[in-house]
Design an enzyme around this catalytic site. Sequence first.
Site, PDB file in Angstrom:
ATOM      1  N   GLY A 167       0.833  -1.197   0.000  1.00 19.76           N
ATOM      2  CA  GLY A 167       0.000   0.000   0.000  1.00 19.76           C
ATOM      3  C   GLY A 167       0.864   1.242   0.000  1.00 19.76           C
ATOM      4  N   GLY A 220       1.961   2.182   5.370  1.00 17.98           N
ATOM      5  CA  GLY A 220       2.997   1.169   5.608  1.00 17.98           C
ATOM      6  C   GLY A 220       3.824   1.502   6.836  1.00 17.98           C
ATOM      7  N   GLU A 222       5.576  -3.478   0.856  1.00 17.42           N
ATOM      8  CA  GLU A 222       5.752  -3.119  -0.560  1.00 17.42           C
ATOM      9  C   GLU A 222       5.024  -1.795  -0.732  1.00 17.42           C
ATOM     10  OE1 GLU A 222       7.316  -4.686  -3.042  1.00 17.42           O
ATOM     11  OE2 GLU A 222       7.791  -6.520  -1.956  1.00 17.42           O
ATOM     12  N   CYS A 227       2.085   0.536  -9.058  1.00 18.55           N
ATOM     13  CA  CYS A 227       3.221   0.998  -8.250  1.00 18.55           C
ATOM     14  C   CYS A 227       4.457   1.110  -9.123  1.00 18.55           C
ATOM     15  CB  CYS A 227       3.450   0.074  -7.070  1.00 18.55           C
ATOM     16  SG  CYS A 227       3.400  -1.636  -7.561  1.00 18.55           S
ATOM     17  N   GLN A 271      -9.102   9.169  -5.480  1.00 17.19           N
ATOM     18  CA  GLN A 271      -8.015   9.150  -6.455  1.00 17.19           C
ATOM     19  C   GLN A 271      -8.132  10.338  -7.404  1.00 17.19           C
ATOM     20  OE1 GLN A 271      -5.308   7.287  -5.526  1.00 17.19           O
ATOM     21  NE2 GLN A 271      -5.135   7.024  -7.730  1.00 17.19           N
ATOM     22  N   GLU A 307       5.017  10.681  -5.389  1.00 19.79           N
ATOM     23  CA  GLU A 307       4.182   9.696  -6.080  1.00 19.79           C
ATOM     24  C   GLU A 307       2.788  10.282  -6.315  1.00 19.79           C
ATOM     25  OE1 GLU A 307       2.630   6.166  -4.054  1.00 19.79           O
ATOM     26  OE2 GLU A 307       3.328   4.989  -5.757  1.00 19.79           O
TER      27      GLU A 307
HETATM   28  P1  NDP Z   1      -3.360   2.340   1.355  1.00 21.04           P
HETATM   29  O1  NDP Z   1      -2.052   2.384   2.052  1.00 21.04           O
HETATM   30  O2  NDP Z   1      -4.328   3.416   1.585  1.00 21.04           O
HETATM   31  O3  NDP Z   1      -4.142   0.984   1.705  1.00 21.04           O
HETATM   32  C1  NDP Z   1      -3.561  -0.280   1.575  1.00 21.04           C
HETATM   33  C2  NDP Z   1      -4.288  -1.267   2.465  1.00 21.04           C
HETATM   34  O4  NDP Z   1      -4.060  -0.922   3.836  1.00 21.04           O
HETATM   35  C3  NDP Z   1      -5.811  -1.251   2.299  1.00 21.04           C
HETATM   36  O5  NDP Z   1      -6.289  -2.565   2.479  1.00 21.04           O
HETATM   37  C4  NDP Z   1      -6.258  -0.357   3.440  1.00 21.04           C
HETATM   38  O6  NDP Z   1      -7.591  -0.566   3.831  1.00 21.04           O
HETATM   39  C5  NDP Z   1      -5.297  -0.813   4.517  1.00 21.04           C
HETATM   40  N1  NDP Z   1      -5.122   0.115   5.630  1.00 21.04           N
HETATM   41  C6  NDP Z   1      -5.342   1.452   5.658  1.00 21.04           C
HETATM   42  N2  NDP Z   1      -5.043   1.947   6.889  1.00 21.04           N
HETATM   43  C7  NDP Z   1      -4.625   0.894   7.643  1.00 21.04           C
HETATM   44  C8  NDP Z   1      -4.190   0.762   8.992  1.00 21.04           C
HETATM   45  N3  NDP Z   1      -4.094   1.786   9.806  1.00 21.04           N
HETATM   46  N4  NDP Z   1      -3.826  -0.475   9.430  1.00 21.04           N
HETATM   47  C9  NDP Z   1      -3.895  -1.539   8.615  1.00 21.04           C
HETATM   48  N5  NDP Z   1      -4.321  -1.472   7.333  1.00 21.04           N
HETATM   49  C10 NDP Z   1      -4.672  -0.275   6.845  1.00 21.04           C
HETATM   50  O7  NDP Z   1      -2.986   2.176  -0.176  1.00 21.04           O
HETATM   51  P2  NDP Z   1      -3.956   2.092  -1.414  1.00 21.04           P
HETATM   52  O8  NDP Z   1      -4.921   0.967  -1.275  1.00 21.04           O
HETATM   53  O9  NDP Z   1      -4.493   3.458  -1.655  1.00 21.04           O
HETATM   54  O10 NDP Z   1      -2.928   1.673  -2.569  1.00 21.04           O
HETATM   55  C11 NDP Z   1      -2.148   2.591  -3.231  1.00 21.04           C
HETATM   56  C12 NDP Z   1      -0.717   2.546  -2.754  1.00 21.04           C
HETATM   57  O11 NDP Z   1      -0.201   1.221  -2.825  1.00 21.04           O
HETATM   58  C13 NDP Z   1       0.183   3.369  -3.629  1.00 21.04           C
HETATM   59  O12 NDP Z   1       0.977   4.215  -2.865  1.00 21.04           O
HETATM   60  C14 NDP Z   1       1.057   2.343  -4.346  1.00 21.04           C
HETATM   61  O13 NDP Z   1       2.308   2.798  -4.705  1.00 21.04           O
HETATM   62  C15 NDP Z   1       1.103   1.237  -3.385  1.00 21.04           C
HETATM   63  N6  NDP Z   1       1.348  -0.026  -4.072  1.00 21.04           N
HETATM   64  C16 NDP Z   1       2.582  -0.604  -3.961  1.00 21.04           C
HETATM   65  C17 NDP Z   1       2.884  -1.770  -4.624  1.00 21.04           C
HETATM   66  C18 NDP Z   1       4.211  -2.421  -4.462  1.00 21.04           C
HETATM   67  O14 NDP Z   1       4.286  -3.615  -4.676  1.00 21.04           O
HETATM   68  N7  NDP Z   1       5.270  -1.722  -4.105  1.00 21.04           N
HETATM   69  C19 NDP Z   1       1.878  -2.433  -5.470  1.00 21.04           C
HETATM   70  C20 NDP Z   1       0.614  -1.746  -5.492  1.00 21.04           C
HETATM   71  C21 NDP Z   1       0.379  -0.583  -4.805  1.00 21.04           C
HETATM   72  P3  NDP Z   1      -8.764   0.421   3.303  1.00 21.04           P
HETATM   73  O15 NDP Z   1      -8.855   0.205   1.845  1.00 21.04           O
HETATM   74  O16 NDP Z   1      -9.944  -0.047   4.053  1.00 21.04           O
HETATM   75  O17 NDP Z   1      -8.342   1.810   3.650  1.00 21.04           O
END
Ligand code: NDP
Length: 495
Positions: free
Chosen positions: A229, A234, A251, A285, A332, A385
């Site tokens: 995420g 993260g 990641e 990503c 977004q 980003e």
């Molecule tokens: P987020 O960080 O907002 O969310 C990722 C996941 O974390 C979701 O399931 C989200 O749930 C959950 N989450 C949010 N807050 C918490 C918390 N406090 N504790 C535990 N879990 C939590 O990212 P996005 O979904 O918006 O994805 C986009 C991001 O992911 C971009 O920055 C992108 O670069 C990165 N990414 C990286 C990749 C890689 O392999 N390096 C691949 C793909 C994406 P909820 O949806 O309910 O908020």
Amino acid sequence: MASTEEFGLFIDGKWESPPGRDRFVTKNPANGEEVGSFVSAQPEDVGRAVAAAAKAFPHWRDTPAPKRGEILLRVAEELRHRKESIGRVVTREMGKVIAEGRGDVQESIDFVEYMAGEGRRLAGETVPSELFRKFCLTVRQPKGVVACITPWNFPTAIPNWKVAAALVCGNSVVLKPASNTARCAAEVVKAYEAAGVPPGVLNLVTGPGGVTGNALVDDPRVRAISFTGGVETGREVYVRGARALKMVHLELGGKNPQIVMDDADLTLALEGVLFGAFGTSGQRCTATSRLILHEKIYDEFLGRLLERLRSFRVGDPLDEKTDMGPVASADQEKKVLEYIRIGSSEGAKLAGGGEKLHGNDYDRGFFVQPTVFETKHGTRISKEEIFGPVLSVLRAKDYDEAIRIANDVDYGLSSSIYTRDVSRSFRAIQELEAGITYVNAPTIGAEVQLPFGGVKNTGNGGREAGSVAIEEFTEIKTAFIDFSGHLQKAQIDPR
Ligand code: NDP
């Protein structure tokens, strides 16, 4: 009008909707159609999912790894049967064009099959002992209950990358997917259910990150967390997990450059940047968000890029002829339009696009034009980003300056260089600070049999996919077998 399909939580092999819970719906970002309705899991629901995983763990751990692999092969078969239907759900729920929706599922199939084979490897090592009649070896053991937290941009592939690797290693899993692609995750879990994964081995909890996600991260029975995420989330997950000394695999984001040198095949490089920057509406990503052009080809290349974008078809992602669909959500869209505003306000030249699209085909969705800025290195749009269809074009006077610009960001996931010079190609592989470098290919295009991950703020050192995927989900056990019949003392016995 058909009512929205309802999904429960998947706990201990059963779909359930605990009474009194709120529900949330996911919507098609192209037209606002409802795609599914989901339970907002409360901490006690998460606790039950973790308890089910903990209960299922010992038997799954003791199931021979090749048998676990056979079940994964059946999962791959189930996914293959459902490729078209799940691919359409991906497109309807997340907005990527249908060819990419199918591709998301194909990547899932490829990875699950690849991991199934790992059931017959999971290799440790044997090494010589310094003592007589003593045998030394290592074996891989599962960690226990693993939490997998996934984003929306690869809504079937990323859950599968984590779940299949965790399961073949003998862990049990609680999956918490991104809220706006919960249906995709539910469809994935149904394939595991149909393939005969035993109850409790894979559990699904849906709900907001701040509640459901936190409860999962904090549960003391969860021994490892695999998170993909954004950087800020993260970091929070890392800190929370670290307090309990959990292994946390991250990641995170990227700001990936494509360099085009003066000796490059420009037609090839043009196809590469169109796919890299605007595929998945720039929401990979690994998306190309910086195009670094050698000054000798700058004007020609930019002119050709803008020309191609004039005929780029933005619209219904289910239409096979569409080049680019909507961005994934209202949030977004807001973020992308805000970055376009920032770009203009910091003096970048808007060379193409830059607008939200309006009209009958667009008004119910989140459509933004593919956008190109000419900017100087150092501006916010060239360093942060954006995660959308916004490309920053930068000028470099030579190879060294191109590499310097490419490396001067906080991220290091993917990178690409187009050149015909073999020395420069190999130098770039050495010198680009990124987990992945492509030569004469765009920054996107991962293959499951190769490691995936990055350096700097892109993660914390681990890699997914490839043969190293199992490292995230196993502990190494070292075993010594002494068959000498007497006490032997390493380092102390006479030499
Ligand atoms: P987020 O960080 O907002 O969310 C990722 C996941 O974390 C979701 O399931 C989200 O749930 C959950 N989450 C949010 N807050 C918490 C918390 N406090 N504790 C535990 N879990 C939590 O990212 P996005 O979904 O918006 O994805 C986009 C991001 O992911 C971009 O920055 C992108 O670069 C990165 N990414 C990286 C990749 C890689 O392999 N390096 C691949 C793909 C994406 P909820 O949806 O309910 O908020």
